[in-house]
Design an enzyme around this catalytic site. Sequence first.
Site, mmCIF file in Angstrom:
data_model
loop_
_atom_site.group_PDB
_atom_site.id
_atom_site.type_symbol
_atom_site.label_atom_id
_atom_site.label_comp_id
_atom_site.label_asym_id
_atom_site.label_seq_id
_atom_site.Cartn_x
_atom_site.Cartn_y
_atom_site.Cartn_z
ATOM 1 N N HIS A 129 24.521 -56.921 28.741
ATOM 2 C CA HIS A 129 24.376 -57.442 30.102
ATOM 3 C C HIS A 129 23.673 -56.387 30.951
ATOM 4 O O HIS A 129 23.896 -55.179 30.779
ATOM 5 C CB HIS A 129 25.759 -57.745 30.694
ATOM 6 C CG HIS A 129 25.791 -57.727 32.191
ATOM 7 N ND1 HIS A 129 26.230 -56.631 32.905
ATOM 8 C CD2 HIS A 129 25.422 -58.650 33.114
ATOM 9 C CE1 HIS A 129 26.144 -56.875 34.206
ATOM 10 N NE2 HIS A 129 25.658 -58.093 34.353
ATOM 11 N N GLY A 276 26.321 -71.678 46.576
ATOM 12 C CA GLY A 276 25.548 -72.874 46.285
ATOM 13 C C GLY A 276 24.350 -72.684 45.389
ATOM 14 O O GLY A 276 23.470 -73.554 45.337
#
Length: 293
Positions: A129, A276
């Site tokens: 990662h 969002g």
Amino acid sequence: MLDSDFEDRKSRASDWFRELRDRIVAAFKALEDRHQTGPGSDLAAGRFEVTPTTRANDGGGGIMSVMRGGRVFEKVGVNWSAVHGTLQPRAQKAMAARGVPGMEHDPRFWASGISLVAHMRNPHCPAVHMNTRMFWTPHAWWFGGGADLNPALEYAEDTAHFHSVLEAACDAHDPRYYERFRSWADEYFFIPHRGRARGVGGIFYDDLNTGDWEADFAFTRAVGEAFLPAFVPLADRRRPTPWNDDHREAQLVHRGLYAEYNLVYDRGTKFGLETGHDANAVLMSLPPVAKWI
């Protein structure tokens, strides 16, 4: 701090994160192409599917690049984004609790960065990662990021190489950074309910604002630049290694730990979903197949 004071710096940071994304994607394509002997070499070389991403609220978006079913990478995502708008109450409260000045009164923000997670086909190749990012509000700015190695089957020499490259990148900017950010990674990438780390660590930092934007941006670039020399030699070394069902079992169980961490604890996952951003882009870090015992 006035918005106009940081427009050029926002653009520079965002452009650099996107350039880094492009270079990593090209390097991973090349890694797929040169894997011509050993497990998985009979498959077609993997290629990235590139999808624009948007946010449900406010503005900005990004690029989601995901490769599935490659010779070397079973699944890898390399995402870039530049987003802005107004934080929703839950995210605003979390930022205020972290001590971000003015957040309780003015929840406007801008953020850009690159996020990468690679799940390898060969169980001997370590998952990895990496991310680097910049965050801005009308009252504060900071950088964050890091990289950590997540082998299912650990090789001490691989761990040592990964850490040595990151240490050199840190030492070039501040001799205190490596130990500080290595310890932070050990603490951050720990799974409390399992009582163990999710991998063999690396570095992690957040809220980096020394007061010198240029210096902090240069360090963040150094972390991003260190990723390919830290990781690609490990993938090249391990990709031809034969593996068996026991190796695969260990890999799938380890991936279950990775999934648990990202869904329960990871700050970036929570932020992306709460603001969002495209859910598929936020959750691209999850492995293609995992197992729990």
